[in-house]
Design an enzyme around this catalytic site. Structure first.
Site, short mmCIF file in Angstrom:
data_model
loop_
_atom_site.label_atom_id
_atom_site.label_comp_id
_atom_site.label_asym_id
_atom_site.label_seq_id
_atom_site.Cartn_x
_atom_site.Cartn_y
_atom_site.Cartn_z
N LYS A 208 0.80 -1.15 -0.03
CA LYS A 208 -0.06 -0.02 -0.17
C LYS A 208 0.82 1.23 0.13
O LYS A 208 2.11 1.27 0.16
CB LYS A 208 -0.97 -0.04 1.29
CG LYS A 208 -2.13 -1.21 1.05
CD LYS A 208 -2.84 -1.14 2.37
CE LYS A 208 -4.04 -2.09 2.28
NZ LYS A 208 -4.99 -1.81 3.32
N TYR B 236 -12.63 -1.49 -3.56
CA TYR B 236 -13.08 -1.49 -2.07
C TYR B 236 -14.79 -1.27 -1.64
O TYR B 236 -15.15 -1.01 -0.99
CB TYR B 236 -12.57 -0.58 -1.16
CG TYR B 236 -11.11 -0.93 -0.76
CD1 TYR B 236 -10.75 -2.09 0.14
CD2 TYR B 236 -9.88 -0.12 -1.28
CE1 TYR B 236 -9.79 -2.38 0.51
CE2 TYR B 236 -8.67 -0.49 -0.72
CZ TYR B 236 -8.43 -1.62 0.19
OH TYR B 236 -7.32 -2.06 0.63
N ASN C 292 -1.94 0.42 6.88
CA ASN C 292 -1.39 -0.87 7.21
C ASN C 292 -0.39 -1.82 6.38
O ASN C 292 -0.54 -2.93 6.41
CB ASN C 292 -2.52 -1.81 7.91
CG ASN C 292 -3.76 -1.96 6.87
OD1 ASN C 292 -3.47 -1.58 5.71
ND2 ASN C 292 -4.68 -2.76 7.15
N HIS D 60 -2.08 -5.40 1.60
CA HIS D 60 -3.46 -5.91 1.41
C HIS D 60 -3.25 -7.31 1.06
O HIS D 60 -2.46 -7.87 0.66
CB HIS D 60 -4.28 -5.08 0.23
CG HIS D 60 -5.46 -6.24 -0.12
ND1 HIS D 60 -6.55 -5.98 0.46
CD2 HIS D 60 -5.41 -6.98 -0.96
CE1 HIS D 60 -7.42 -6.65 -0.11
NE2 HIS D 60 -7.01 -7.44 -1.17
N GLU E 192 -9.97 -9.87 -7.55
CA GLU E 192 -8.83 -8.77 -7.22
C GLU E 192 -7.87 -8.70 -8.23
O GLU E 192 -7.22 -7.88 -8.52
CB GLU E 192 -8.46 -8.93 -5.73
CG GLU E 192 -9.49 -8.50 -4.76
CD GLU E 192 -9.21 -8.64 -3.34
OE1 GLU E 192 -9.98 -8.39 -2.48
OE2 GLU E 192 -8.28 -8.94 -3.19
P1 GDP Z 1 -8.54 -6.35 5.70
O1 GDP Z 1 -8.92 -7.41 5.04
O2 GDP Z 1 -7.44 -6.84 6.89
O3 GDP Z 1 -7.45 -5.37 4.81
O4 GDP Z 1 -9.34 -5.41 6.48
P2 GDP Z 1 -11.05 -4.85 5.84
O5 GDP Z 1 -11.28 -5.45 4.50
O6 GDP Z 1 -11.66 -5.23 7.10
O7 GDP Z 1 -10.55 -3.29 5.61
C1 GDP Z 1 -9.95 -2.91 4.37
C2 GDP Z 1 -8.77 -1.91 4.70
O8 GDP Z 1 -9.64 -0.65 5.07
C3 GDP Z 1 -8.03 -2.08 5.70
O9 GDP Z 1 -6.84 -2.86 5.24
C4 GDP Z 1 -7.52 -0.70 6.32
O10 GDP Z 1 -6.73 -0.19 5.23
C5 GDP Z 1 -9.07 -0.09 5.99
N1 GDP Z 1 -9.57 -0.09 7.48
C6 GDP Z 1 -10.14 -1.32 7.94
N2 GDP Z 1 -10.69 -0.97 9.43
C7 GDP Z 1 -10.60 0.31 9.60
C8 GDP Z 1 -11.08 1.28 10.49
O11 GDP Z 1 -11.50 0.79 11.56
N3 GDP Z 1 -10.66 2.75 10.25
C9 GDP Z 1 -9.84 3.33 9.13
N4 GDP Z 1 -9.64 4.43 8.94
N5 GDP Z 1 -9.45 2.31 8.06
C10 GDP Z 1 -9.95 0.86 8.36
#
Ligand code: GDP
Length: 143
Positions: free
Chosen positions: A10, A50, A113, A116, A127
């Site tokens: 990322k 997303y 973070n 991905h 994807e």
């Molecule tokens: P992943 O599968 O571990 O990447 O997590 P998710 O699919 O739940 O979320 C997609 C991406 O959205 C994450 O990798 C983070 O970059 C972002 N994200 C997830 N949860 C949060 C949150 O609570 N706050 C914010 N600001 N970003 C988030």
């Protein structure tokens, strides 16, 4: 169980020059790189990627972050790739990620973070085709 998954290094990690270390980490964990490129996502493309998170409170911030600089999508292959890669990257929130995981090592916070990883075989398929054309993949998956 599919052997494919999609990783994205990322924008925060690319900006900080962690690309080399992260790719080493992925390779040492036994993943084969099948396709890779550096792209700056458009808002449209990031929103498409997303789409499932559109109703979440953090959606606009997430799109802004993912379009803030170049990122590096990578199509990967390994037995049980999706689960194995999720283990390698660790929890979404680096504060909760296990020691030695990519997010623990390189992520800033729950949003920025570093990396991905697809969360299911179906999503991995979708994807990978978000970023790579059939031709780009055929050449490398057959190799
Ligand atoms: P992943 O599968 O571990 O990447 O997590 P998710 O699919 O739940 O979320 C997609 C991406 O959205 C994450 O990798 C983070 O970059 C972002 N994200 C997830 N949860 C949060 C949150 O609570 N706050 C914010 N600001 N970003 C988030």
């Amino acid at each position: 169980m599919s052997k494919k998954t999609l990783a994205i290094i990322k924008p925060d990690a690319v900006k900080k020059n962690y690309t080399g270390q992260i790719i080493t980490n992925i390779s040492e964990a036994g993943f084969k790189i099948k396709a890779m490129k550096m792209v700056k996502l458009t808002t449209n493309s990031a929103e498409g990627f997303y789409e499932v998170h559109r109703e979440r409170g953090f959606f606009r911030d997430l799109i802004e972050y993912m379009t803030s600089g170049p990122c590096i999508p990578i199509a990967l292959e390994k037995e049980n790739a999706v689960d194995e890669f999720r283990k390698l990257i660790g929890a979404t929130d680096p504060a909760k990620a296990e020691k030695g995981t990519i997010r623990k090592l390189f992520a800033v916070n729950i949003q920025e973070n570093a990396i991905h990883g697809s969360d299911s075989d179906d999503n991995a398929e979708k994807e990978i085709s978000h970023f790579f054309s059939r031709n780009e993949l055929l050449e490398n998956y057959n190799g």
